[in-house]
Design an enzyme around this catalytic site. Structure first.
Site, PDB file in Angstrom:
ATOM      1  N   ASP A  30       0.844  -1.195   0.000  1.00 14.12           N
ATOM      2  CA  ASP A  30       0.000   0.000   0.000  1.00 14.12           C
ATOM      3  C   ASP A  30       0.883   1.250   0.000  1.00 14.12           C
ATOM      4  OD1 ASP A  30      -1.935   2.129   0.731  1.00 14.12           O
ATOM      5  OD2 ASP A  30      -3.289   0.432   1.018  1.00 14.12           O
ATOM      6  N   SER A  78      -6.903   4.265  -1.457  1.00 14.71           N
ATOM      7  CA  SER A  78      -6.641   2.822  -1.382  1.00 14.71           C
ATOM      8  C   SER A  78      -7.887   1.997  -1.691  1.00 14.71           C
ATOM      9  CB  SER A  78      -6.125   2.445   0.005  1.00 14.71           C
ATOM     10  OG  SER A  78      -4.836   2.958   0.177  1.00 14.71           O
ATOM     11  N   ASP A 256       2.168   2.795   3.341  1.00 17.13           N
ATOM     12  CA  ASP A 256       1.323   3.962   3.089  1.00 17.13           C
ATOM     13  C   ASP A 256       1.217   4.880   4.309  1.00 17.13           C
ATOM     14  OD1 ASP A 256      -0.949   5.381   1.633  1.00 17.13           O
ATOM     15  OD2 ASP A 256      -2.027   4.605   3.379  1.00 17.13           O
ATOM     16  N   HIS A 260       2.156   8.737   4.553  1.00 11.03           N
ATOM     17  CA  HIS A 260       1.264   9.840   4.970  1.00 11.03           C
ATOM     18  C   HIS A 260       1.950  10.678   6.049  1.00 11.03           C
ATOM     19  CE1 HIS A 260      -2.532   9.106   2.903  1.00 11.03           C
ATOM     20  NE2 HIS A 260      -2.351   7.816   3.091  1.00 11.03           N
ATOM     21  N   ASP A 298      -1.114   0.101  -4.867  1.00 12.28           N
ATOM     22  CA  ASP A 298      -2.363   0.748  -5.274  1.00 12.28           C
ATOM     23  C   ASP A 298      -2.119   2.178  -5.748  1.00 12.28           C
ATOM     24  OD1 ASP A 298      -1.570   1.374  -2.704  1.00 12.28           O
ATOM     25  OD2 ASP A 298      -3.540   1.087  -1.785  1.00 12.28           O
ATOM     26  N   HIS A 299      -1.027   2.779  -5.262  1.00 10.99           N
ATOM     27  CA  HIS A 299      -0.676   4.182  -5.573  1.00 10.99           C
ATOM     28  C   HIS A 299       0.619   4.469  -4.846  1.00 10.99           C
ATOM     29  CE1 HIS A 299      -1.793   5.016  -1.453  1.00 10.99           C
ATOM     30  NE2 HIS A 299      -2.896   4.327  -1.666  1.00 10.99           N
ATOM     31  N   HIS A 391      -1.774  11.104  -1.214  1.00 11.91           N
ATOM     32  CA  HIS A 391      -1.283  10.218  -2.270  1.00 11.91           C
ATOM     33  C   HIS A 391      -0.877  11.023  -3.501  1.00 11.91           C
ATOM     34  CE1 HIS A 391      -4.094   6.835  -0.575  1.00 11.91           C
ATOM     35  NE2 HIS A 391      -3.159   7.214   0.265  1.00 11.91           N
TER      36      HIS A 391
END
Ligand SMILES: [Zn+2]
Length: 427
Positions: A30, A78, A256, A260, A298-299, A391
């Site tokens: 992620d 996500s 992820d 962040h 996912d990104h 993101h």
């Protein structure tokens, strides 16, 4: 949300004439954009040798994926990302395996179950978090955690529960005042464990392990061997269970979250855990060639760059000297009498006079200001750049190994990854 199963409605995608792999291991990092795998390479490298050694990611790289959602933005979250990766259909940010009209989409895990495979979900977040949720639940919003958890019991495939093995966090969403899903899983014949240390006591399927109230603590604050261990255990449990093979989705959930937080050391520890899990999966494929391993993201998160502030540097050795997340360091410094002593419990390089003053004045202002000031020092010292706390829309990598891996060479939409896997699953 109830799902009407229209399993016949699978799209035909022409693939090369190899027989479909029996087992599929699908791993999602992620937030793991290309800067993360590059950073991991330098982070891992032994500076005493001249050449920077390639990593497991370099060994498996096949192509790139476009991550944009079906929304008014090219930046996905996500939920939309996982929906595309699980169903082959793009949706809006927040969607859990429902389309833009909020209609349920059949997922590859559901198709795998319907085709007689054993199925599993593994994550270091709560197991009903956006990515795993999009494989076995259907909801108009990722925030409806209780409803998503309910789906793991209520969403039946040919009268059976969809997921045979669940490993992750999220106890609070499963054991609630209004409903105790753990009791329901047990009545359905599932083994249940709640202590990660007892992972090895699981001796058969179906099973559910919930090891945290919400998510596991960050790898950097606990251990970097949680996903690797769960991957090893799940493959042991799934191996040769079933002549039709298995489908498992394994998520490196917190790459992820560190992104962040713009926390580079945190991100590298999550990468180590994810890479260890990949090595375990790769070994399984090498021993069981009728298996396909696909890894993607996912990104990307945070707009991470290696190099910042006009300097031609990114200092992996300094990143290695940070031994806690910025959140943990902040909490300690908030209550510390002596900032530099407390700092030295977590970070090997010392604070300058000026940095101590900056932290002192930030601390007087608020905990949030202190947290920001700590990140500033760590990112400036390591020359790690970040453009956002959210993101970004850059393409992500696709890695693959085993039977069918070459299908992923080149530049693909993220939905094409799902289409190819669904084709293999339903062949
Ligand atoms: Zn995110």
């Amino acid at each position: 949300m109830k799902l009407k199963h229209s399993i016949a409605a699978t799209i035909f995608i022409p693939l090369s004439a190899t027989a479909a792999p029996k087992n599929i291991i699908y791993m999602i990092g992620d937030g793991m954009g290309p800067a993360y795998t590059t950073a991991y390479r330098y982070y891992l490298d032994d500076p005493k040798t001249k050449v920077v050694d390639p990593t497991v990611f370099d060994a498996l790289l096949k192509g790139m994926a476009h991550t944009y959602p079906d929304d008014d933005t090219v930046v996905t979250d996500s939920a939309a990302g996982a929906t595309a990766l699980a169903t082959g259909t793009k949706s809006y940010n927040g969607a859990i395996a429902v389309d833009s009209h909020k209609k349920p989409l059949t997922t590859m895990l559901e198709l795998a179950k319907a085709h007689g495979k054993t199925t599993a979900l593994v994550a270091t977040s709560q197991i009903n978090h956006a990515t795993p949720a999009s494989f076995a639940a259907h909801n108009e919003s990722r925030r409806n955690y209780d409803e998503i958890a309910n789906d793991y019991i209520d969403n039946k495939i040919n009268g059976k529960l969809a997921v045979d093995l669940l490993l992750g966090g999220g106890t609070r969403y499963f054991i609630r005042e209004d409903r105790n899903l753990v009791t329901e899983f047990k009545s359905a014949g599932y083994q249940y464990i709640q202590e990660f240390e007892k992972l090895d006591s699981l001796n058969g399927l179906p099973a559910i392990g919930l090891f945290a109230d919400i998510a596991f603590p960050y790898a950097i604050d606990s251990n970097s061997e949680r996903l690797g261990k769960m991957t090893e255990k799940s493959l042991k449990l799934l191996d040769k269970q079933n002549e039709n093979g298995f489908f498992v989705m394994i998520e490196g959930s917190q790459i992820d979250w560190c992104g962040h937080s713009n926390d580079i050391a945190c991100a590298m520890h999550e990468m180590v855990d994810f890479a260890n899990a990949i090595k375990v999966a790769k070994q399984y494929v090498d021993a069981n060639p009728d298996t396909l391993l696909v890894i993607t993201a996912d990104h990307s998160t945070g707009g991470l760059t290696l190099g910042a502030n006009g300097e031609y540097k990114w200092l992996a050795d300094k990143v290695k000297q940070v031994h806690a997340s910025t959140d943990t360091i902040t909490k300690a410094l908030v209550s510390a009498k002596d900032l530099s002593t407390s700092w030295s419990n977590f970070v090997d390089f010392p604070l300058s006079e000026e940095q101590i003053n900056t932290l002192e004045s930030a601390k007087k202002s608020s905990e949030q200001a202190l947290n920001k000031a700590i990140k500033r020092i760590l990112n400036d010292t390591t020359y790690s750049g970040w453009t956002t706390s959210g993101h970004t829309a850059v393409d992500v990598q696709i890695f693959a190994h085993g039977n069918g891996a070459n299908e992923f060479i080149g530049s693909h939409n993220n939905t094409a990854i799902a289409d190819k896997l669904i084709h293999f699953i339903t062949q």
